[in-house]
Design a protein around this motif. Structure first.
Motif, short mmCIF file in Angstrom:
data_model
loop_
_atom_site.label_atom_id
_atom_site.label_comp_id
_atom_site.label_asym_id
_atom_site.label_seq_id
_atom_site.Cartn_x
_atom_site.Cartn_y
_atom_site.Cartn_z
N SER A 48 0.82 -1.22 0.00
CA SER A 48 0.00 0.00 0.00
C SER A 48 0.85 1.25 0.00
O SER A 48 0.48 2.28 -0.60
N GLU A 49 2.00 1.19 0.68
CA GLU A 49 2.88 2.36 0.77
C GLU A 49 4.27 1.89 1.18
O GLU A 49 4.44 0.84 1.80
N THR A 50 5.27 2.68 0.80
CA THR A 50 6.63 2.46 1.30
C THR A 50 6.97 3.62 2.22
O THR A 50 6.60 4.77 1.96
N ILE A 51 7.66 3.29 3.32
CA ILE A 51 7.91 4.28 4.37
C ILE A 51 9.35 4.19 4.85
O ILE A 51 10.01 3.16 4.66
N MET B 85 -2.45 0.67 10.04
CA MET B 85 -2.81 -0.73 9.95
C MET B 85 -4.00 -1.04 10.86
O MET B 85 -4.94 -1.73 10.45
N HIS B 86 -3.98 -0.53 12.08
CA HIS B 86 -5.06 -0.76 13.03
C HIS B 86 -6.38 -0.19 12.51
O HIS B 86 -7.46 -0.76 12.75
N VAL C 163 -4.51 0.28 5.24
CA VAL C 163 -3.48 -0.26 4.35
C VAL C 163 -3.52 -1.78 4.39
O VAL C 163 -3.96 -2.39 5.37
N LEU C 164 -3.07 -2.40 3.28
CA LEU C 164 -2.80 -3.84 3.31
C LEU C 164 -1.44 -4.07 3.94
O LEU C 164 -1.28 -4.85 4.85
N ARG C 165 -0.42 -3.39 3.39
CA ARG C 165 0.91 -3.45 3.97
C ARG C 165 1.64 -2.15 3.75
O ARG C 165 1.72 -1.65 2.63
N SER C 166 2.18 -1.62 4.85
CA SER C 166 3.21 -0.59 4.78
C SER C 166 4.53 -1.34 4.75
O SER C 166 4.70 -2.34 5.44
#
Length: 360
Positions: free
Chosen positions: A333-336, A348-349, A353-356
């Motif tokens: 979903s995003e890169t951080i 996430m909570h 997002v599916l996955r950061s």
């Protein structure tokens, strides 16, 4: 020589994580030093922070990772410096009764690095799932490194936990095959991976169940043919209606609560299969009429890490990714940056997002 790097540490139950200096030793016998390129933010990391796994604080979080082997210790032959690898948390021993019976995915004696990574003051860290990859470098058992072709680390690193758990729940544990009907309850990252796995296996009908319309839209993108909002309709009745009144051949519970497991149990066809891949908490209990268990037949299974064998499954799935048949990029979903892990827990909570994915 110890390598000084930055890593994400959970010091106390429920406390916000912090980015601190970590000391990572050179690899000893059977160990590998890995330069981490990317690591996904998984619910399991949040469970560690909340004390839901154990109380061996402080934890070095992160485990869904891919990177490059920087050095190996004595006796290591499976990988070498320069290899691009996905990290796994079940390095099989090859000697226990499961391994010797030809079922290494059930290995009862998986292992991790022997040496400890520490804080700058010498305090030993407990690496999440024996990996600890929210760090620029990490030390693992060499068997936790699976060599694959060098591809996008942010995508294939997710095979290290959640995505593999979902894919494997369908393809390995559930044994989904061509023409099967499948229902997946819970459409986060693991559930959507189960949907993607069911599609790869040739399922003819894939029913996604969730209480969030946004997640149901994501599920459709991964291959769900039908969606059911469990807030608006009884999911058991809906699944039966969508399968000619019979129920699905395979029902996968990606939530892991008593109520969702019961839905899965009653939403399957006679002699169908229930797969539990969502992780329950210790206080949860289940009560069912034993006659129903007997009378409906079939299989009731739990799926550990998608019953995967990393050396077998990771290269195959990366190959499917390279062919364009498995869209691992869609899970990102995003890169951080490393400093944003605590914020990503909040997203996430909230189900945003599916996955950061932390990218170094």
């Amino acid at each position: 020589m110890a390598h000084e790097v930055r890593g994400v540490v959970a010091r106390a139950k429920g406390a916000p994580v912090s980015v601190e200096t970590i000391l990572v030793p050179d690899p000893g016998p059977g160990e590998a030093l890995v330069q981490v390129q990317a690591c996904g933010v998984c619910h399991t990391d949040l469970h560690y922070r909340e004390g839901g796994i154990n109380d061996d604080f402080p934890f070095l979080l992160g485990h869904e990772a891919a990177g490059v082997v920087e050095a190996v210790g004595a006796g290591v032959t499976g990988v070498q410096p320069g290899d691009f690898v996905i990290l796994n948390w079940r390095a099989v021993c090859g000697q226990c009764r499961a391994c010797l019976r030809g079922r290494p995915w059930y290995c009862f004696a998986t292992f991790n690095a022997t040496q400890k990574m520490t804080l700058a003051d010498g305090t030993a860290l407990s690496p999440a799932l024996g990996i600890g990859a929210f760090a620029e470098k990490t030390l693992v058992a060499a068997g936790q490194c699976t060599k694959v072709p060098p591809v996008r680390a942010a995508a294939v690193g997710l095979l290290g936990c959640g995505v593999m758990a979902g894919l494997g729940a369908a393809m390995n544990t559930g044994g989904v095959s061509r023409g099967d009907s499948v229902a997946v309850i819970g459409c986060g990252g693991v559930g959507d991976a189960a949907i993607a796995g069911s599609r790869l296996a040739g399922a003819s009908k894939i029913i996604a169940v969730d209480v969030d319309d946004r997640k149901l839209q994501w599920a459709a993108q991964f291959g769900a043919t039908d969606t059911v909002n469990a807030k608006q309709t009884d999911p058991v009745e809906a699944i039966r209606e969508l399968t000619g009144g019979f129920g699905a051949d395979v029902v996968i519970d990606a939530v892991g609560r008593p109520e969702t497991w019961k839905q899965a149990f009653y939403a399957r066809d006679l002699a169908g299969t229930v797969v539990l891949v969502g992780v329950p908490t210790p206080e949860m209990t289940l009560e069912l009429p034993l006659l129903d268990v007997f009378g409906r037949g079939g299989s009731l299974k739990s799926s550990w890490y998608g019953d995967c064998l990393p050396s077998r499954d990771f290269p195959m799935l990366v190959d499917l990714y390279q062919q364009g048949r498995l869209d691992l990029d869609a899970f990102v979903s995003e890169t951080i940056p490393l400093d944003d892990v605590e914020k990503s827990f909040e997203r996430m909570h909230a189900g945003d997002v599916l996955r950061s994915v932390v990218v170094f």
